[in-house]
Design a protein around this motif. Sequence first.
Motif, PDB file in Angstrom:
ATOM      1  N   ALA A 518     -27.266 -22.682  -7.022  1.00  0.00           N
ATOM      2  CA  ALA A 518     -27.294 -21.285  -7.448  1.00  0.00           C
ATOM      3  C   ALA A 518     -28.671 -20.663  -7.326  1.00  0.00           C
ATOM      4  O   ALA A 518     -28.827 -19.451  -7.509  1.00  0.00           O
ATOM      5  CB  ALA A 518     -26.814 -21.182  -8.900  1.00  0.00           C
ATOM      6  N   ASN A 519     -29.680 -21.451  -7.022  1.00  0.00           N
ATOM      7  CA  ASN A 519     -31.054 -20.969  -6.984  1.00  0.00           C
ATOM      8  C   ASN A 519     -31.494 -20.686  -5.551  1.00  0.00           C
ATOM      9  O   ASN A 519     -31.306 -21.520  -4.675  1.00  0.00           O
ATOM     10  CB  ASN A 519     -31.982 -22.011  -7.623  1.00  0.00           C
ATOM     11  N   GLY A 520     -32.072 -19.518  -5.325  1.00  0.00           N
ATOM     12  CA  GLY A 520     -32.725 -19.256  -4.047  1.00  0.00           C
ATOM     13  C   GLY A 520     -32.061 -18.241  -3.155  1.00  0.00           C
ATOM     14  O   GLY A 520     -32.724 -17.643  -2.308  1.00  0.00           O
ATOM     15  N   GLY A 521     -30.749 -18.021  -3.306  1.00  0.00           N
ATOM     16  CA  GLY A 521     -30.068 -17.101  -2.406  1.00  0.00           C
ATOM     17  C   GLY A 521     -30.638 -15.697  -2.437  1.00  0.00           C
ATOM     18  O   GLY A 521     -30.815 -15.053  -1.390  1.00  0.00           O
ATOM     19  N   LEU A 522     -30.958 -15.205  -3.637  1.00  0.00           N
ATOM     20  CA  LEU A 522     -31.504 -13.848  -3.757  1.00  0.00           C
ATOM     21  C   LEU A 522     -32.867 -13.740  -3.089  1.00  0.00           C
ATOM     22  O   LEU A 522     -33.225 -12.680  -2.551  1.00  0.00           O
ATOM     23  CB  LEU A 522     -31.615 -13.474  -5.236  1.00  0.00           C
ATOM     24  N   LEU A 523     -33.639 -14.832  -3.109  1.00  0.00           N
ATOM     25  CA  LEU A 523     -34.974 -14.804  -2.512  1.00  0.00           C
ATOM     26  C   LEU A 523     -34.927 -14.731  -0.991  1.00  0.00           C
ATOM     27  O   LEU A 523     -35.882 -14.266  -0.355  1.00  0.00           O
ATOM     28  CB  LEU A 523     -35.764 -16.053  -2.930  1.00  0.00           C
ATOM     29  N   ILE A 524     -33.832 -15.194  -0.425  1.00  0.00           N
ATOM     30  CA  ILE A 524     -33.722 -15.243   1.044  1.00  0.00           C
ATOM     31  C   ILE A 524     -33.181 -13.930   1.604  1.00  0.00           C
ATOM     32  O   ILE A 524     -33.339 -13.638   2.787  1.00  0.00           O
ATOM     33  CB  ILE A 524     -32.824 -16.427   1.455  1.00  0.00           C
ATOM     34  N   MET A 525     -32.551 -13.114   0.751  1.00  0.00           N
ATOM     35  CA  MET A 525     -31.932 -11.874   1.220  1.00  0.00           C
ATOM     36  C   MET A 525     -32.890 -10.976   2.013  1.00  0.00           C
ATOM     37  O   MET A 525     -32.498 -10.424   3.050  1.00  0.00           O
ATOM     38  CB  MET A 525     -31.344 -11.114   0.031  1.00  0.00           C
ATOM     39  N   PRO A 526     -34.150 -10.781   1.570  1.00  0.00           N
ATOM     40  CA  PRO A 526     -35.040  -9.915   2.369  1.00  0.00           C
ATOM     41  C   PRO A 526     -35.210 -10.378   3.810  1.00  0.00           C
ATOM     42  O   PRO A 526     -35.361  -9.548   4.714  1.00  0.00           O
ATOM     43  CB  PRO A 526     -36.366  -9.982   1.589  1.00  0.00           C
ATOM     44  N   ILE A 557     -22.877 -15.741  -6.086  1.00  0.00           N
ATOM     45  CA  ILE A 557     -23.009 -16.463  -7.356  1.00  0.00           C
ATOM     46  C   ILE A 557     -23.659 -15.565  -8.401  1.00  0.00           C
ATOM     47  O   ILE A 557     -23.272 -15.575  -9.578  1.00  0.00           O
ATOM     48  CB  ILE A 557     -23.835 -17.749  -7.154  1.00  0.00           C
ATOM     49  N   ALA A 558     -24.623 -14.750  -7.978  1.00  0.00           N
ATOM     50  CA  ALA A 558     -25.315 -13.863  -8.922  1.00  0.00           C
ATOM     51  C   ALA A 558     -24.363 -12.809  -9.466  1.00  0.00           C
ATOM     52  O   ALA A 558     -24.215 -12.655 -10.684  1.00  0.00           O
ATOM     53  CB  ALA A 558     -26.513 -13.214  -8.236  1.00  0.00           C
ATOM     54  N   TRP A 559     -23.713 -12.060  -8.577  1.00  0.00           N
ATOM     55  CA  TRP A 559     -22.881 -10.973  -9.104  1.00  0.00           C
ATOM     56  C   TRP A 559     -21.591 -11.475  -9.739  1.00  0.00           C
ATOM     57  O   TRP A 559     -21.076 -10.868 -10.667  1.00  0.00           O
ATOM     58  CB  TRP A 559     -22.628  -9.894  -8.057  1.00  0.00           C
ATOM     59  N   ALA A 560     -21.063 -12.602  -9.259  1.00  0.00           N
ATOM     60  CA  ALA A 560     -19.858 -13.144  -9.884  1.00  0.00           C
ATOM     61  C   ALA A 560     -20.157 -13.623 -11.303  1.00  0.00           C
ATOM     62  O   ALA A 560     -19.347 -13.416 -12.223  1.00  0.00           O
ATOM     63  CB  ALA A 560     -19.296 -14.283  -9.044  1.00  0.00           C
ATOM     64  N   SER A 561     -21.313 -14.237 -11.499  1.00  0.00           N
ATOM     65  CA  SER A 561     -21.678 -14.721 -12.839  1.00  0.00           C
ATOM     66  C   SER A 561     -21.906 -13.561 -13.794  1.00  0.00           C
ATOM     67  O   SER A 561     -21.389 -13.551 -14.920  1.00  0.00           O
ATOM     68  CB  SER A 561     -22.936 -15.601 -12.757  1.00  0.00           C
ATOM     69  N   VAL A 562     -22.680 -12.575 -13.342  1.00  0.00           N
ATOM     70  CA  VAL A 562     -22.941 -11.412 -14.194  1.00  0.00           C
ATOM     71  C   VAL A 562     -21.655 -10.643 -14.454  1.00  0.00           C
ATOM     72  O   VAL A 562     -21.378 -10.215 -15.590  1.00  0.00           O
ATOM     73  CB  VAL A 562     -24.000 -10.504 -13.546  1.00  0.00           C
ATOM     74  N   GLY A 563     -20.828 -10.467 -13.416  1.00  0.00           N
ATOM     75  CA  GLY A 563     -19.573  -9.746 -13.587  1.00  0.00           C
ATOM     76  C   GLY A 563     -18.632 -10.436 -14.544  1.00  0.00           C
ATOM     77  O   GLY A 563     -17.983  -9.783 -15.384  1.00  0.00           O
ATOM     78  N   MET A 621     -25.820 -19.124 -14.013  1.00  0.00           N
ATOM     79  CA  MET A 621     -26.751 -18.105 -14.492  1.00  0.00           C
ATOM     80  C   MET A 621     -28.168 -18.652 -14.576  1.00  0.00           C
ATOM     81  O   MET A 621     -29.144 -17.946 -14.298  1.00  0.00           O
ATOM     82  CB  MET A 621     -26.312 -17.587 -15.862  1.00  0.00           C
ATOM     83  N   ALA A 622     -28.303 -19.920 -14.958  1.00  0.00           N
ATOM     84  CA  ALA A 622     -29.629 -20.540 -15.011  1.00  0.00           C
ATOM     85  C   ALA A 622     -30.267 -20.556 -13.626  1.00  0.00           C
ATOM     86  O   ALA A 622     -31.466 -20.284 -13.467  1.00  0.00           O
ATOM     87  CB  ALA A 622     -29.528 -21.956 -15.573  1.00  0.00           C
ATOM     88  N   GLY A 623     -29.472 -20.870 -12.592  1.00  0.00           N
ATOM     89  CA  GLY A 623     -29.993 -20.859 -11.230  1.00  0.00           C
ATOM     90  C   GLY A 623     -30.391 -19.466 -10.779  1.00  0.00           C
ATOM     91  O   GLY A 623     -31.426 -19.270 -10.129  1.00  0.00           O
ATOM     92  N   VAL A 624     -29.573 -18.446 -11.138  1.00  0.00           N
ATOM     93  CA  VAL A 624     -29.882 -17.066 -10.764  1.00  0.00           C
ATOM     94  C   VAL A 624     -31.163 -16.593 -11.449  1.00  0.00           C
ATOM     95  O   VAL A 624     -32.045 -15.983 -10.826  1.00  0.00           O
ATOM     96  CB  VAL A 624     -28.696 -16.146 -11.123  1.00  0.00           C
TER      97      VAL A 624
END
Length: 769
Positions: A518-526, A557-563, A621-624
């Motif tokens: 769950a960690n890192g996907g958001l960082l790679i988006m840019p 994983i980020a938006w599914a967890s928050v949602g 969520m911890a990974g996000v």
Amino acid sequence: MSSVKNDAQQAAAGRRRQWGSEKRSDPLPIVHPAPSRRKLAWGRVAIVTTIAAWFSYVVSTILRELANNPGVGFRFQFEAVLYLLVVTLLTFSALMYLTARQGALNRFAAHRRVPRGELDRHFRDHRESITVLVPSYAEEPAVVRGTLWSAALQEFPAIRVVLLIDDDPFPRDETVAQKLELTRELTGEIQRALQEPLARTQSALDSFRQADHSESHRLLEELISSYRWCAQWLEAMAEAETVSDHVEEFFVDSVLMGLSRELRLTLLALEAAHAQDSVPDTSRMEELHLRLVRIFNAQLVNFERKRYASLSQEANKAMNLNSYISLMGKQWLPEQRGDALILREYAPQGQHTNVEGLISIPDSTYLLTLDADSILLRDYCLRLVYFLESEENSRVAVTQTPYSSFRGAPTRIERIAGATTDIQHILHQGKTLYNATFWVGANAVIRKEALQDIAQVNTVGGYEIHTYIQDRTVIEDTESSIDLGAHGWALSNYPERLSYSATPPDFGSLVVQRRRWANGGLLIMPKLWRQARERRLQRNPLRLREILLRVNYMSSIAWASVGLIFLLAYPYDSRLLSPLIFAAAVPYFLCMGSDLRDSGHRFSDIFRIYGFNLVLLPVNMAGVLKSVQQAFTGEKIPFARTPKVRDRTAAPALHVAVPYIIVLFSLFTLYRDVLSENWGNAVFAALNAVLAAYAIRAYIGVKNSLSDMTLGLVSWLFVSPKKSPPVAAAYPPATPETTDWETILYQGDRRLNRDLRGKNDRRRRINLR
């Protein structure tokens, strides 16, 4: 290794198979069955239904409520927008699942397996080599042994298997040191075991080449004898193996006996030819001899980067791989510089002479990265390299078969986690159709040329550190997929099941694995957005479906967890609910149930997976949140190893407590919604309470969860006493007889590497005499 096997056998004997575990241990077929036209058609209907239901919900519920009630307050408008956003993101993820699944079905329908004879012809005079890199850190020797054997028995002309041991080379704990020594001995043990069959098959090949080819019947009899002997050798090895769990059963049945069955199939054909007084042509018989030699010709060695100060010491798998890749194709001379051992590149001048201690690391055209808990089937290398060497795949940098789960899991959580793994196998296969393949690091064949294109060189502590596979995040394979795409390389998944990987057997070890995922996907988006912008400027834009699938893979994983947290916690207005939301979700669950059944699982596992995801909500969520933290701090996250031990791994107390909170809050929400007659939310709350409670009981265990929470509370309350700063000098009293002058001359003042906040403390000042 006997002691390791005995320990494993005793552990297995003391472990009971849980109710609801997997009884079937037979692996799925290597080649996916071709889907019917009806299945393909229903897949398209599912996609259309999902889109139509979402669009109908937006028009008939959201827009209608806002249009018919212009005087509604800000709260309802805010709830409507927020609820629509959550529903849209979850529906989008479901749509991407259906899209990737449809791509997989289309690929399975079109796939035709390369005939055995064509592979033999292609590799008859093959000159390219492959290096198998197996990164290992604190692994069980018995687990690593199966991985190394599956790599060593790969049928390839020139294959070198390197075990990259990343443990501390000089452990102080005696138990750790003993396990490390057993791990070091594995490559030598396997190399010695291969000597006899290699010598026999090589001798048979040499005799064939020197023989009078006019005596074709005698040559055929000798070929038959070689195949019979090799099959019997594999069967004898399988018979001697200790089978204490489902993974070792897979190794024996699918790796050793699977290869033996293939050789016996060839043996049957040769004996039939002999019985019919017919003989294959000379060229074909030579190819068959070569095949036997290729099976047993692997070279196995160890390498430990932490022995050398000149290599990266970053605590992650990527830099373990990078360190060895940077040494390939050159000769290196170990040099002692004080208390540091470094590697210097050796460039011989004039006539080459033997240099003591010289390390020569051969280069290779292809690399195969293989996790130490994964197992390859017999012709993985052969078929994937053949694929890469096809003319139309000249720009494919990475190919793999996304791993499947070992069957016969003895615990419920391992079975369900394995079911999600098998679902992911299908989705990854489908992404290839839309050029949205992601490198899944458990196994992959890579062109070394492609890694050199994305290489970066940095100077750290005076040493050049080469980075091929990015280690900025713990999902290094995902980031490298984007890097390769930015340099014009493609990735592809080979549409067969040729690799298997272990699934964590308990909740504690699963937490480590899934938190890392769950960690890192958001960082790679840019990086993806930059690639899309550059490709658009080059008039070669990324396709829409490729972008959508990649965004969903890295961010869902980020938006599914928050949602899901919002749906669980926030009391939405009942006017926002509609049967159309359920209609949009039904195709997703029906197709997932169908995929589970096709993968040898149960249709009803869709409910168990939903409960499984509920208890993993705090883990995701911890990974996000760790990704968000890393984005602000810029620091690297150490690679957390998924424990591969036979005993249970304790889970963090918070990750165990949150599922209980979900159950309690869902029951409270159910009570509140029943009183307010909000029946839609009440049904959703009841479903969450029941499935989360089941998941706690089935996957964590009430007794184990209480134990983990107690352990976490005790650890939180217990504070280790602070150690007083050392008053003694960092260096012992200096005398000419005792001073380590080489270390001082090479390292300089090593105190400068320490925390200097106490530099004004006179007790820390050292007067070198």
